[in-house]
Design a protein around this motif. Structure first.
Motif, mmCIF file in Angstrom:
data_model
loop_
_atom_site.group_PDB
_atom_site.id
_atom_site.type_symbol
_atom_site.label_atom_id
_atom_site.label_comp_id
_atom_site.label_asym_id
_atom_site.label_seq_id
_atom_site.Cartn_x
_atom_site.Cartn_y
_atom_site.Cartn_z
ATOM 1 N N ASN A 1 0.804 -1.219 0.000
ATOM 2 C CA ASN A 1 0.000 0.000 0.000
ATOM 3 C C ASN A 1 0.844 1.280 0.000
ATOM 4 O O ASN A 1 0.299 2.375 -0.018
ATOM 5 N N LEU A 2 2.150 1.126 0.035
ATOM 6 C CA LEU A 2 3.021 2.303 0.096
ATOM 7 C C LEU A 2 3.274 2.811 -1.318
ATOM 8 O O LEU A 2 4.350 2.680 -1.878
ATOM 9 N N LYS A 3 2.267 3.408 -1.902
ATOM 10 C CA LYS A 3 2.230 3.679 -3.333
ATOM 11 C C LYS A 3 3.338 4.618 -3.817
ATOM 12 O O LYS A 3 3.694 4.612 -4.987
ATOM 13 N N ARG A 4 3.856 5.472 -2.930
ATOM 14 C CA ARG A 4 4.853 6.437 -3.388
ATOM 15 C C ARG A 4 6.291 5.910 -3.313
ATOM 16 O O ARG A 4 7.218 6.624 -3.689
ATOM 17 N N LEU A 5 6.466 4.697 -2.830
ATOM 18 C CA LEU A 5 7.827 4.176 -2.685
ATOM 19 C C LEU A 5 8.569 4.171 -4.014
ATOM 20 O O LEU A 5 8.050 3.727 -5.035
ATOM 21 N N GLN A 6 9.814 4.648 -3.960
ATOM 22 C CA GLN A 6 10.689 4.594 -5.121
ATOM 23 C C GLN A 6 11.857 3.633 -4.899
ATOM 24 O O GLN A 6 12.359 3.054 -5.847
ATOM 25 N N LEU A 7 12.283 3.505 -3.644
ATOM 26 C CA LEU A 7 13.337 2.551 -3.294
ATOM 27 C C LEU A 7 12.841 1.688 -2.144
ATOM 28 O O LEU A 7 12.345 2.200 -1.149
ATOM 29 N N LEU A 8 12.995 0.360 -2.249
ATOM 30 C CA LEU A 8 12.601 -0.562 -1.199
ATOM 31 C C LEU A 8 13.728 -1.553 -0.975
ATOM 32 O O LEU A 8 14.108 -2.291 -1.878
ATOM 33 N N ASN A 9 14.293 -1.541 0.235
ATOM 34 C CA ASN A 9 15.418 -2.412 0.566
ATOM 35 C C ASN A 9 15.115 -3.169 1.847
ATOM 36 O O ASN A 9 15.057 -2.583 2.926
ATOM 37 N N LEU A 10 14.885 -4.469 1.719
ATOM 38 C CA LEU A 10 14.668 -5.345 2.867
ATOM 39 C C LEU A 10 15.780 -6.381 2.973
ATOM 40 O O LEU A 10 15.619 -7.434 3.599
ATOM 41 N N SER A 11 16.925 -6.099 2.404
ATOM 42 C CA SER A 11 18.007 -7.084 2.326
ATOM 43 C C SER A 11 18.643 -7.339 3.681
ATOM 44 O O SER A 11 18.499 -6.572 4.628
ATOM 45 N N ASN A 12 19.378 -8.459 3.759
ATOM 46 C CA ASN A 12 20.163 -8.809 4.942
ATOM 47 C C ASN A 12 19.310 -8.895 6.202
ATOM 48 O O ASN A 12 19.600 -8.272 7.217
ATOM 49 N N ASN A 13 18.226 -9.634 6.109
ATOM 50 C CA ASN A 13 17.406 -9.949 7.264
ATOM 51 C C ASN A 13 17.163 -11.458 7.284
ATOM 52 O O ASN A 13 17.934 -12.220 6.679
ATOM 53 N N VAL A 14 16.137 -11.935 7.972
ATOM 54 C CA VAL A 14 15.847 -13.364 8.047
ATOM 55 C C VAL A 14 14.412 -13.599 7.596
ATOM 56 O O VAL A 14 13.645 -14.342 8.213
ATOM 57 N N LEU A 15 14.011 -12.925 6.527
ATOM 58 C CA LEU A 15 12.646 -13.014 6.029
ATOM 59 C C LEU A 15 12.424 -14.347 5.318
ATOM 60 O O LEU A 15 13.302 -14.840 4.591
ATOM 61 N N ILE A 16 11.254 -14.900 5.498
ATOM 62 C CA ILE A 16 10.923 -16.190 4.899
ATOM 63 C C ILE A 16 9.639 -16.054 4.086
ATOM 64 O O ILE A 16 9.018 -14.994 4.051
ATOM 65 N N GLY A 17 9.250 -17.149 3.460
ATOM 66 C CA GLY A 17 7.998 -17.160 2.722
ATOM 67 C C GLY A 17 8.142 -16.561 1.340
ATOM 68 O O GLY A 17 9.225 -16.168 0.896
ATOM 69 N N PRO A 18 7.035 -16.437 0.632
ATOM 70 C CA PRO A 18 7.063 -15.949 -0.754
ATOM 71 C C PRO A 18 7.095 -14.433 -0.843
ATOM 72 O O PRO A 18 6.826 -13.721 0.128
ATOM 73 N N ILE A 19 7.397 -13.944 -2.037
ATOM 74 C CA ILE A 19 7.336 -12.511 -2.321
ATOM 75 C C ILE A 19 5.876 -12.147 -2.582
ATOM 76 O O ILE A 19 5.236 -12.739 -3.452
ATOM 77 N N PRO A 20 5.298 -11.195 -1.851
ATOM 78 C CA PRO A 20 3.877 -10.853 -2.046
ATOM 79 C C PRO A 20 3.620 -10.305 -3.446
ATOM 80 O O PRO A 20 4.382 -9.484 -3.964
#
Length: 922
Positions: free
Chosen positions: A748-767
């Motif tokens: 829902n963050l419609k204005r995002l231009q850069l999104l960085n979730l790297s170097n964590n322990v996230l699991i599951g599929p990409i939404p």
């Protein structure tokens, strides 16, 4: 209206009761004899028993009744109320009590008993409270002036709630003069004022008016003066004027009046003063302005006027002042039509796009006292003939492209020169070690970026200097201690961006002077922090090598607005008192060696807009009292050793725009209960800044602001972005310990231009709902444990230039088409189950039925409402390598023009540190 100054002498003594009333009134006050004399009341006894002969008193020649009392500027001090003997003078027609000190008394309601009054002036006399409704009973009033009743901080003391403008307009039908400047009206203008056909003078300066101004008031048949200045929420536009209009003064500065100046403005043949500065006017200045041949003052500053030529100004031969500053004029030279305006004393063309050379003809305007051509694009040399402007007091050509050599001796012949602005050109300023001429006593000196190599020695004798700018020169060695003693009036000192290596010992503890702003940033200064005076407002010393702990004296600086100690070698624990300084707007301590916990106590009444403590060794948990910082817009705690859950409670901060938490030890689901950073209007976005102060020295404006900035790792180098535009949106949650699946709220963050979730322990599929982020230009999900397929919905991201999902557990074919055909192998490395272009691994042997299903989300999920329309989330750069690629490939190469408009970039001066590859602290 009676002229009380032309009454013939009376035939008999004044009435005894009026004599006693006047004497009793006099005796109820203290006469404050200061530098000025106050002869009116003081001499009454010596002028005999006939009060009609007293100074400031007038009597009717037939009846000997007192009909006029003028005690203005009589040094009266004390209280006045309705029992005052003054209100026993029932025949009064004229009453002037202006410019005294009635010690915050209320205006007595008994003034309404003086029913014969035609003139009432209570201005500038420290009256306070509500204006009594009884004033509206004075139906014979022709002049009413209750203006400029101010406290010692220049705030208005009077309000007009019980007595509204509508009552005045309906009852005071004979009114010719109405001045309510600084009276708190706080309402729209009454349309009934348009029926006051006798009005000649109407002044509502700084009254809190709002709404739309009725255009019919402009058409009042006798109106000569209309002043609406400093009503910032008052809107309106100019009507079509006709030749019967008698306006001589029209002032709407600092309002929201808008539109274009009508061609019919040329009908105002009586106009002498026009000020529309700091409004929202636009378009061309109509040539009909050239018909205003009586015009003496023309101020169009700080609007959106455009134009390439203004030849009609040559007709305005009576002009004394012209101010076209801060507009969008694109003259290819300073208008030569000014050359015939020999009465000009003031020319201000600051902040336009004027090209060409410094005009030689301007030195023929020998009456000039003020000349500003700053912030334009002038080229060529500065002529020595400037010395012909013998009356010049203010001269500013800063922020141009002037070149060559400028000799400081040129200005020594200008004996009245007070303010000299030469900063930020391309010339070299030559200051002789010894000068034969007498140097003017300057109040402001702007000598930044003038290629100076040594501290100007002539400054030793500048005893009246207020502002000194020596930034961005090549001055080396020690800051001399005598600079602090050269002027008891110095309140701004900027020595930033030089090569100073030390400060003289006497500089370490400032004497008790008036210094308010000190900027020593980006030098090579070592040792302990200099201790400024306790009255300091702004203390800026980043980018040096100061060491040791912060002195405890900083806790006593109760007026401090801005404290920036960033990027030094300071150590120890942070002073806990910083959370208690109620005036502070900016606290920047990043890039030092502070250790221990973050400040634990933040007062609920604080005004902090910026807190930056990143790049230290801070430990422990995030203090919940940070939630008291309700004005906070920028919080940077990145690159520390904070171990805590994600601070979802910060989501309650209503103005939070930028949050940097990169490279700590934060964990758990990070989007629960988050309401901050709601979408803003991108159409009207400006640069984010915490402090914007304009310093005025003799009408010369010096902008002094503190814009938000951030650093980005770009190909191994740290780059600083000195400005952040509000419409820019980025989210970097990299290098923490966030677990679980990626929340669908991000979609829902419609204005995002850069999104960085790297170097964590996230699991599951990409939404799949990441495909809703249609403004996305870079997406980094690398170095996690994501599974499943790459959603084909991501091919809808038409602006996506960089994509990185490397080092996960993704499987299946890489989507084709759109931007995905441009990504390189490195975007997909470390996913043994991926196949298809650009990888060499083909998908022929994969059975799609064996792959897990594509993850889908619902747009109507409850969590999505918490973050709908996020405006700006910036949680750091520098952990993941993708951001370097984003900036290098997208912004610099493919969108250079957009980027340069959005950010002002400069590499950190002398801080060319190679960015360290951060180790994951998991």
């Amino acid at each position: 209206m009676i002229s009380f100054f032309q009454l013939s002498s009376h035939q008999q003594l004044c009435h005894k009761d009026e004599y006693l009333a006047l004497m009793q009134f006099k005796d109820s006050f203290v006469i404050e004899r200061q530098a000025s004399t106050c002869p009116k009341v003081d001499l009454w006894k010596s002028q005999g028993v006939d009060c009609c002969s007293w100074e400031g008193i007038w009597c009717d020649q037939n009846t000997s009744h007192v009909i006029g009392v003028d005690l203005s500027s009589s040094c009266l001090f004390g209280f006045i109320n309705s029992s005052s003997s003054l209100f026993r003078l029932g025949h009064l027609q004229y009453l002037n009590l202006a410019l005294n000190d009635f010690n915050f008394s209320k205006i007595p309601f008994a003034v309404g008993n003086l029913s014969r009054l035609t003139y009432l002036n209570l201005s500038g006399s420290f009256f306070s409270g509500q204006i009594p409704h009884e004033i509206s009973k004075l139906s014979n009033l022709a002049k009413l002036d209750i203006s400029f009743n101010l406290d010692y901080s220049n705030q208005g003391l009077l309000e007009i709630k019980k007595l509204d403008l509508n009552s005045l307009a309906l009852n005071l039908t004979k009114l010719e003069w109405l001045d309510l400047s600084f009276v708190g009206i706080n309402s729209p203008i009454s349309k009934a004022l348009a029926n006051m056909s006798s009005l000649t003078y109407l002044h509502f300066g700084q009254c809190g008016l709002f709404g739309k101004f009725p255009t019919d008031i402009f058409q009042l048949p006798k109106l000569q003066v209309l002043d609406l200045d400093n009503n910032w929420e008052l809107s309106g536009s100019f009507p079509e004027f006709d030749s019967h209009n008698q306006l001589s003064v029209l002032d709407v500065r600092n309002t929201t009046f808008s539109g274009e100046l009508p061609i019919s403005i040329g009908m105002l043949r009586s106009l002498e003063y026009l000020d529309v500065s700091s409004c929202s006017f636009s378009g061309l200045v109509p040539p009909s302005v050239g018909n205003l041949t009586k015009l003496q003052v023309l101020i169009l500053a700080n609007n959106s006027f455009v134009g390439e030529k203004v030849p009609f100004f040559s007709n305005l031969t009576q002009l004394i002042q012209i101010d076209l500053s801060l507009n969008h004029f694109t003259f290819n030279e300073v208008p030569s039509s000014f050359a015939s305006l020999t009465h000009l004393m003031w020319i201000n063309l600051y902040g336009n796009q004027i090209t060409g050379h410094f005009p030689s003809w301007i030195t023929n305007l020998t009456n000039l006292r003020y000349l500003s051509l700053a912030l334009n694009m002038l080229q060529g040399s500065l002529p020595r003939s400037i010395s012909r402007l013998k009356n010049l007091e203010i001269f500013d050509v800063g922020y141009n492209n002037l070149s060559g050599i400028v000799e400081f001796d040129t200005f020594l012949e200008l004996k009245f020169l007070k303010d000299l602005g030469l900063s930020f050109n391309n010339f070299s300023l030559v200051i002789k070690t010894t000068t034969n001429g007498t140097i003017p006593k300057f109040e402001m000196l702007g000598l930044a970026s003038c290629k100076l190599r040594e501290f100007p020695n002539f400054l030793r004798n500048q005893s009246e200097l207020n502002v000194l700018h020596l930034a961005l020169n090549n001055i080396q060695g020690q800051i001399p201690g005598w600079i602090l003693n050269m002027s008891a009036s110095l309140w701004l000192l900027d020595l930033s961006h030089n090569n100073f290596t030390s400060v003289e010992e006497s500089f370490l503890v400032f004497p008790s002077i008036s210094l308010l702003i000190l900027d020593l940033s980006f030098n090579f200064l070592k040792g302990s922090l200099p201790i400024p005076p306790l009255s300091i407002l702004s203390y800026i010393v980043p980018g040096n090598m100061f060491s040791g702990e912060i002195p405890s004296q900083f806790c006593k600086m109760t007026s401090l607005l801005m404290l920036d100690l960033s990027h030094n070698n300071l150590s120890g624990m942070m002073l806990q008192c910083f959370g208690n300084l109620s005036t502070m707007l900016v606290l920047n301590l990043e890039g030092n060696n502070f250790h221990g916990p973050i400040l634990e106590t933040w007062e609920s009444e604080n005004k902090l807009k910026v807190i930056r403590m990143g790049q230290n060794n801070l430990q422990g948990k995030l203090p919940r009292s940070l939630g008291n910082c309700k004005m906070l817009e920028f919080l940077d705690l990145g690159n520390n050793k904070i171990r805590d859950t994600f601070p979802s409670w910060l989501g309650a901060l209503p103005k939070l725009r930028i949050l940097i938490l990169r490279s700590n030890r934060l964990y758990v689901d990070f989007f629960a209960r988050w309401n901050a950073m709601i979408d803003l209007d991108g159409e009207n976005a400006t640069y984010l800044q915490a402090y914007n102060h304009h310093i005025m020295v003799n009408h010369l404006v010096i902008p002094y602001l503190y814009p938000y900035s951030m650093t980005i790792t770009n190909k191994g180098k740290k780059m600083e972005y000195a400005k952040i535009l509000e419409v820019f949106s980025a989210m970097d949650l990299s290098c923490n310990k966030f677990e679980g699946e990626i929340s669908e709220v991000i979609g829902n963050l419609k204005r995002l231009q850069l999104l960085n979730l790297s170097n964590n322990v996230l699991i599951g599929p990409i939404p799949t709902n990441l495909g809703y982020l249609t403004n996305l230009e870079a997406l980094d999900l690398s170095q996690n444990k994501l599974t499943g397929r790459i959603p084909t919905q991501l091919t809808q991201l038409n602006f996506l230039e960089v994509f990185n999902v490397s080092h996960n557990h993704l499987m299946g074919p890489i989507p084709k088409g759109q931007q995905f055909d441009t990504f390189e192998n490195s975007s997909f490395d470390g996913n043994s189950g991926l196949c298809g272009m650009p990888l060499s691994r083909k998908c022929d042997y994969y059975n799609p039925e064996d792959l897990p299903p594509t993850y889908s989300t619902s747009k109507g999920n409850e969590d999505s409402r918490l973050l709908a329309g996020w405006k700006l989330v910036l949680l750091g750069y520098g952990c993941g390598f993708l951001i370097s690629i984003v900036i290098g490939n997208i912004v610099f190469t493919k969108k250079h023009e957009w980027f340069m408009k959005t950010f002002r970039i400069r590499q950190r001066r002398r801080q060319g540190v190679v960015c360290k590859r951060l180790n994951r602290r998991k």
